[in-house]
Design an enzyme around this catalytic site. Sequence first.
Site, PDB file in Angstrom:
ATOM      1  CG  ASP A  38      -0.257   0.281   2.843  1.00 34.87           C
ATOM      2  OD1 ASP A  38       1.017  -0.110   2.402  1.00 34.87           O
ATOM      3  OD2 ASP A  38      -0.875   0.517   3.591  1.00 34.87           O
ATOM      4  NE  ARG A  96      11.665  26.205  -2.911  1.00 35.29           N
ATOM      5  CZ  ARG A  96      11.381  25.587  -4.022  1.00 35.29           C
ATOM      6  NH1 ARG A  96      11.109  26.225  -4.592  1.00 35.29           N
ATOM      7  NH2 ARG A  96      10.737  24.302  -3.704  1.00 35.29           N
ATOM      8  CD  GLN A  97       4.956  25.988   1.586  1.00 34.95           C
ATOM      9  OE1 GLN A  97       4.518  25.682   2.622  1.00 34.95           O
ATOM     10  NE2 GLN A  97       5.891  24.460   0.939  1.00 34.95           N
ATOM     11  CE  LYS A 192      13.212  37.154  -8.165  1.00 32.01           C
ATOM     12  NZ  LYS A 192      12.232  36.688  -7.408  1.00 32.01           N
ATOM     13  CB  THR A 223      10.919  26.359 -12.300  1.00 30.06           C
ATOM     14  OG1 THR A 223      10.855  27.955 -12.157  1.00 30.06           O
ATOM     15  CG2 THR A 223       9.558  25.499 -11.164  1.00 30.06           C
ATOM     16  CB  ALA A 224      15.319  26.899 -14.513  1.00 25.66           C
ATOM     17  CB  THR A 226      14.611  33.663 -10.500  1.00 21.50           C
ATOM     18  OG1 THR A 226      13.340  33.510 -10.048  1.00 21.50           O
ATOM     19  CG2 THR A 226      15.960  34.843 -10.047  1.00 21.50           C
TER      20      THR A 226
END
Length: 310
Positions: A38, A96-97, A192, A223-224, A226
């Site tokens: 499971d 990051r959080q 930015k 995600t690249a 930046t």
Amino acid sequence: MDTPLAIFAGRSNLALSRAIAEKYGTDLGEVTIKPFSDGELYVKYEQSIRGEDIFVVQSTPPPGNNIMELLLLLDAAKRASAKRVTAVIPYFGYARQDRKDQPRVSIASKLMANLLTEAGADRILTMDLHAAQIQGFFDIPVDHLYASRLFIDYFSDHPIKNLVVVAPDVGSLKMARAYAKRLGARLAFIDKRRPKQNVAEVMNIVGEVENKNVLIVDDLIDTAGTLTNAASALKDRGALNIIATCTHPILSGPAYQRIEDSPIDQLLVTDTVPLRKPSSKIKVLSVASIFAEAIQRIHTNDTISALFDD
């Protein structure tokens, strides 16, 4: 110390774990990790660890199984009467959080700290936290290493003329300043704003980059967006060769394609997170020696401040 030492590993980054053990001069300890049908995980140490100084190596990028494996490994070690259990987390996920920046959101990095402590960690060894204040979320010792030592040594051996170090956002400015100082380079940064998560929009470049070789430094690339937006903006402003570094190459979603299509000439990363696939533009430098030396110093109760090179 008279206390025996053993290094064990979860499955998130076995290549780095083996390299750390090899640099230390030992083999990884024997542990069984397997799923039930499971998906529930089963963890068992296959050797006695009673009274030993245990180091458990496991990065914690998604998915959640990486975190659960680490928690179970810590719990099993504590219940097996290990004398001390150190969680070696090359990449600390959910960093990051780190604050409540919007209503009704979780402070996930604080939850992670609570879970690790409750699971049985006596100490945390990690590298390049996305937010350094996360160290304060723990009520146990945290040793925070920096990959800048590795990258600066590399660029000292492979010097770049006419260099400007660029921070891709204000949050990376302190890191970029340290690189610029050590490499004798000038400093620039990109102002930015981020309309939403994983979407970055370059607004303005502060500093002179025209006819300069550029080094972009950051702690992680997801995600690249930046990074590649920054590289394109720098190229539009007249930058020459563009090299980038990051400690944690998460490289999710469209990251690889964005890097391939960008004006970045080379991206240097570490092996805190294994690459999903190779790329002609990406070069990996190993942090195994840094972690092995830190483990040695922790085991012998020596200072590791010499490794805190930021």
